[in-house]
Design an enzyme around this catalytic site. Structure first.
Site, PDB file in Angstrom:
ATOM      1  CG  ASN A 342      -0.256  -0.061   2.530  1.00  0.00           C
ATOM      2  OD1 ASN A 342       0.867   0.419   2.676  1.00  0.00           O
ATOM      3  ND2 ASN A 342      -0.907  -0.649   3.517  1.00  0.00           N
ATOM      4  CB  ILE A 343      -0.158   4.852  -0.132  1.00  0.00           C
ATOM      5  CG1 ILE A 343      -0.957   4.919   1.180  1.00  0.00           C
ATOM      6  CG2 ILE A 343      -1.090   4.715  -1.329  1.00  0.00           C
ATOM      7  CD1 ILE A 343      -1.804   6.172   1.313  1.00  0.00           C
ATOM      8  CB  CYS A 406      -5.867  -1.644  -4.968  1.00  0.00           C
ATOM      9  SG  CYS A 406      -6.193   0.073  -5.404  1.00  0.00           S
ATOM     10  CG  ASP A 408     -10.364   3.839  -1.244  1.00  0.00           C
ATOM     11  OD1 ASP A 408     -11.477   3.394  -0.917  1.00  0.00           O
ATOM     12  OD2 ASP A 408      -9.575   4.339  -0.433  1.00  0.00           O
ATOM     13  N   GLY A 409      -9.259   1.815  -5.446  1.00  0.00           N
ATOM     14  CA  GLY A 409      -9.239   1.773  -6.892  1.00  0.00           C
ATOM     15  C   GLY A 409      -8.677   3.010  -7.555  1.00  0.00           C
ATOM     16  CD1 TRP A 410      -6.961   6.132  -4.618  1.00  0.00           C
ATOM     17  CD2 TRP A 410      -9.007   6.990  -4.786  1.00  0.00           C
ATOM     18  NE1 TRP A 410      -7.342   6.483  -3.367  1.00  0.00           N
ATOM     19  CE2 TRP A 410      -8.609   7.023  -3.428  1.00  0.00           C
ATOM     20  CE3 TRP A 410     -10.261   7.502  -5.123  1.00  0.00           C
ATOM     21  CZ2 TRP A 410      -9.413   7.541  -2.416  1.00  0.00           C
ATOM     22  CZ3 TRP A 410     -11.061   8.017  -4.118  1.00  0.00           C
ATOM     23  CH2 TRP A 410     -10.646   8.025  -2.783  1.00  0.00           C
ATOM     24  CG  ASP A 411      -3.565   5.345  -4.281  1.00  0.00           C
ATOM     25  OD1 ASP A 411      -3.273   6.420  -4.814  1.00  0.00           O
ATOM     26  OD2 ASP A 411      -4.125   5.277  -3.167  1.00  0.00           O
TER      27      ASP A 411
END
Length: 747
Positions: A342-343, A406, A408-411
């Site tokens: 993850n981020i 993933c 939220d579907g934006w990274d």
């Protein structure tokens, strides 16, 4: 303006004048002249360095120690990986400069006060309008949507962004699915980010769709509408399209309360607003006993649901009403977990890279390549590329459909979606095509640029050393905090979550969210607000835990493809490097917002310029002279499809302001020739960490993408000191190259 300031960079020093403006730090100095050059009566023009405030990633002020004669200094680490230090003979002036930089960087409070809203483009850019480059309807039509027999239509149900505020106004869905079905399906996906089309293959009509995670939960919630939507997507290549009009398996006999509530439209889903942050908290305390299981590799021959996360992350999210698809309900596909972190993991990895580069202002020595290898950065890039390669093979070679998500579907989803399309479609490897790809899969589909890039900065990135005020004096230049503190924060956040009402995202207390604007108005709310708030607020700050180099990784991965296939891309490496710089410069309005809706609300197209104006006005600088536009699938080296070779992933040294020899051990770009087609297809490093279908679920939560072998440690110290290079004062519009770019040009 402060006179007699000494600038230090790469071990060299020069004395000049420091000038602070509302949007830039400008350092001006007269360049030293060689002894054999005699004055001809022409005055010597000063050279300048321009540093825009949003590009500052860390700033440290060190007052003059009481027992030392060392001058006061201000050290800057920039997001384009330039490191500079300013020395002052007067401590009071140094403190004034520090406070001014901090104020103009952190106290701005609103996006519309950034430089993009006052920037006036130079004449070459004025004749372009990059905002008109991308049109969703035209791009979908180019792909073949709305043609007879293709099975897709363009829905306008989100034209006012009321259905899904983070989605584009227009998106494509199967013709057999009504907007009413989409309304119900939206309740089952985080942030109402339902599966919609992003790419339709022009040859086999197979699709790449993208979404957010489903709201499965530990009770195993399901949605008939979501299952019908996916069945219709995966059935669009069948002439009879049987999957679009049938009830998914077992639903005819489903009598559970959750299903009945769902069918009646009264199911209460958790209010999910911070999936990436929550994922990190849960995984930190999750029992990862699956790490010892053997990895399961191999490409599939059927439709895929690609969950970009590690398996353990997806399973941990089920405890709070999220999770991943139960494949018993999606028998028409197989699911794979890619194991991409993850981020927060990505941010920490980049910080470790920065630790090896952080003394670049004081020393000309190269980075420690052993420490670079330990950062894991190349492993992450290889994992992302391998996942994109899997998707491209599935669509282009296996003639199958793929859904990507993933959290939220934006990274991670944006990375995989865009990179796989680069591999599949030569159009996206042209200059304009790449711009369209960024507009579509990053800007239109709602990547959170404002949060991930930290445009409004944070007081936490400013510190004063050797004083009790201003923060922890023990922190080194560029550090973001110790591992112990990070673990402590994670446990505190998790404790706050599990001790409160789990149905509300407000229960996370002081934890940093991905987008706090999406929280429900009531702390006891049981379902998300039908129209989540996305309007840019009057006063905003950046939360460091929301930042992450997601788009940077995408550009890095694109560089890898460009390096491996130097004849297949119309743009060059410099284009990618300048795009990375302008991600943080805030000179253009393109990357300032989190969604298409935000850009519309603030009228970004009318009030700011597009970053594409910059590139289109200087097209010759960003064109690859090796580019071969001819496509001949029967001739080796001119295939339509390309696939990443993850065993050749290397450091993008130019982006980090270093030489190829310093970061890659002396391999020059021209030395590597593209491998043959047979070699590229056989030397594939699988990335799958788990497979799941209706009949089995096996695999490991450990990312399986292996990092390329670290370069051998060099025993030689790089000889010679890079000369300090400053840019010429070309014009007064504020359009300045980053220091690393200027150094290349002047050399």
């Amino acid at each position: 303006m402060v006179e007699d300031v000494t600038l230090a960079r790469r071990g060299e020093q020069v004395v000049g004048t420091l000038h602070l403006t509302p949007h830039h730090i400008i350092f001006s100095a007269i360049p030293p002249q060689p002894d054999n050059v005699h004055a001809q009566g022409t005055p010597i023009r000063p050279k300048e360095i321009w540093i825009t405030y949003p590009i500052i990633a860390f700033c440290t002020f060190r007052p003059t120690p009481a027992v030392s004669r060392q001058p006061s200094s201000i050290r800057l680490r920039c997001r384009d990986f330039n490191f500079v230090c300013f020395y002052f003979s007067n401590e009071s002036k140094a403190r004034d400069v520090y406070e001014s930089i901090k104020s103009w960087t952190c106290k701005i409070g609103r996006v519309d006060r950034l430089y993009a809203f006052t920037f006036q483009p130079p004449p070459p850019e004025q004749k372009f309008n990059g905002w008109e480059l991308y049109d969703a309807g035209k791009e979908l039509a180019r792909q073949g949507v709305d043609r007879d027999g293709h099975g897709w239509r363009i829905s306008q149900m989100n034209s006012d962004y009321g259905f899904s505020p983070t989605y584009p106004a227009l998106f494509a869905v199967p013709t057999s699915i009504s907007d009413n079905t989409l309304n119900y399906a939206g309740r089952y996906r985080s942030r109402v980010r339902i599966p919609v089309l992003t790419y339709l293959h022009p040859v086999n009509n197979c699709s790449i769709t993208r979404s957010s995670q489903p709201l499965v939960g530990f009770r195993g919630n399901r949605s008939i509408q979501d299952e019908k939507l996916l069945a219709a997507i995966f059935g669009t290549t069948r002439s009879e399209r049987p999957l679009a009009n049938v009830t998914p398996p077992n639903l005819e006999h489903e009598t559970s309360t959750s299903t009945q509530n769902e069918l009646s439209g009264s199911q209460s889903w958790p209010d999910v607003t911070n999936a990436e942050e929550l994922e990190a908290e849960l995984v930190s305390s999750f029992d990862e006993e699956t790490q010892g299981r053997p990895h399961i590799y191999g490409a599939q021959q059927h439709n895929l649901i690609v969950d970009a996360r590690p398996t353990v992350n997806a399973l941990a999210m089920q405890a709070v009403g999220l999770g991943s698809e139960n494949m018993d309900n999606y028998r028409f596909a197989t699911k794979v977990y890619l194991g991409i972190d993850n981020i927060h993991v990505m941010r920490d990895s980049l910080n470790k890279v920065i630790e090896t580069l952080k003394d670049s202002d004081l020393t000309p020595l190269g980075p420690n390549r052993d420490q670079l290898a330990k950062s894991g950065w190349l492993k992450h890039i290889a994992g992302i590329l391998d996942g994109a390669g899997l998707i491209a093979r599935q669509v282009g070679l296996q003639h199958s459909h793929v859904l990507i998500h993933c959290s939220d579907g934006w990274d991670r989803t944006s990375q995989l979606s865009a990179l796989s399309q680069l591999c599949l479609d030569p159009y996206y490897r042209t200059l304009e095509g790449f711009m369209v790809l960024v507009e579509k899969d990053w800007l239109s589909f709602g990547h959170m640029f404002r949060h991930r890039a930290g445009h409004l900065n944070s007081d936490k990135w400013f510190q004063i050393e050797n004083e009790r005020i201003g923060g922890d004096a023990g922190r080194s230049f560029g550090e973001s905090g110790g591992a112990g503190k990070a673990i402590e924060n994670a446990f505190l956040s998790a404790k706050g979550f599990f001790n409160r009402d789990n149905a509300s995202r407000d229960s996370l207390g002081d934890s940093d969210g991905e987008l706090r604007d999406y929280d429900s108005d009531s702390p006891n709310a049981k379902k998300p607000s039908p129209t989540p708030r996305t309007v840019v607020t009057e006063k905003e700050i950046t939360k460091p835990k929301e930042t992450s180099p997601v788009f940077h990784q995408f550009l890095d991965a694109t560089y890898q493809l460009l390096y491996q296939y130097p004849f297949r891309f119309e743009f060059n490496e410099r284009f990618l490097r300048r795009l990375l710089y302008h991600l943080y410069s805030c000179q253009y309005g393109t990357f300032l917002f989190n969604s298409e809706k935000e850009r519309m609300e603030i009228k970004a197209k009318e009030r700011t310029r597009s970053v594409w104006d910059y590139f289109l006005a200087r097209r010759e600088l960003f064109t690859n002279p090796k580019y071969d536009p001819e496509i001949d699938d029967n001739k080796r080296g001119k295939e339509r499809l390309i696939f990443p070779r993850v065993d050749e992933v290397r450091w993008w040294s130019e982006a980090f302001g270093r030489s190829d020899a310093e970061m890659n051990g002396g391999r020059m770009s021209s030395n590597l020739q593209p491998k043959s087609r047979e070699t590229s297809e056989t030397e594939h490093t699988p990335v799958l960490t788990g497979l799941e279908s209706a009949n089995h679920a096996i695999g490991s939560g450990v990312p399986a993408a292996r990092s390329p072998s670290p370069p051998k440690k060099t025993t030689e110290v790089t000889s010679g000191i890079s000369s300090l290079s400053l840019s010429s004062n070309k014009d007064n519009n504020g359009d300045r190259e980053s220091m690393s770019q200027m150094e290349v040009e002047l050399q």
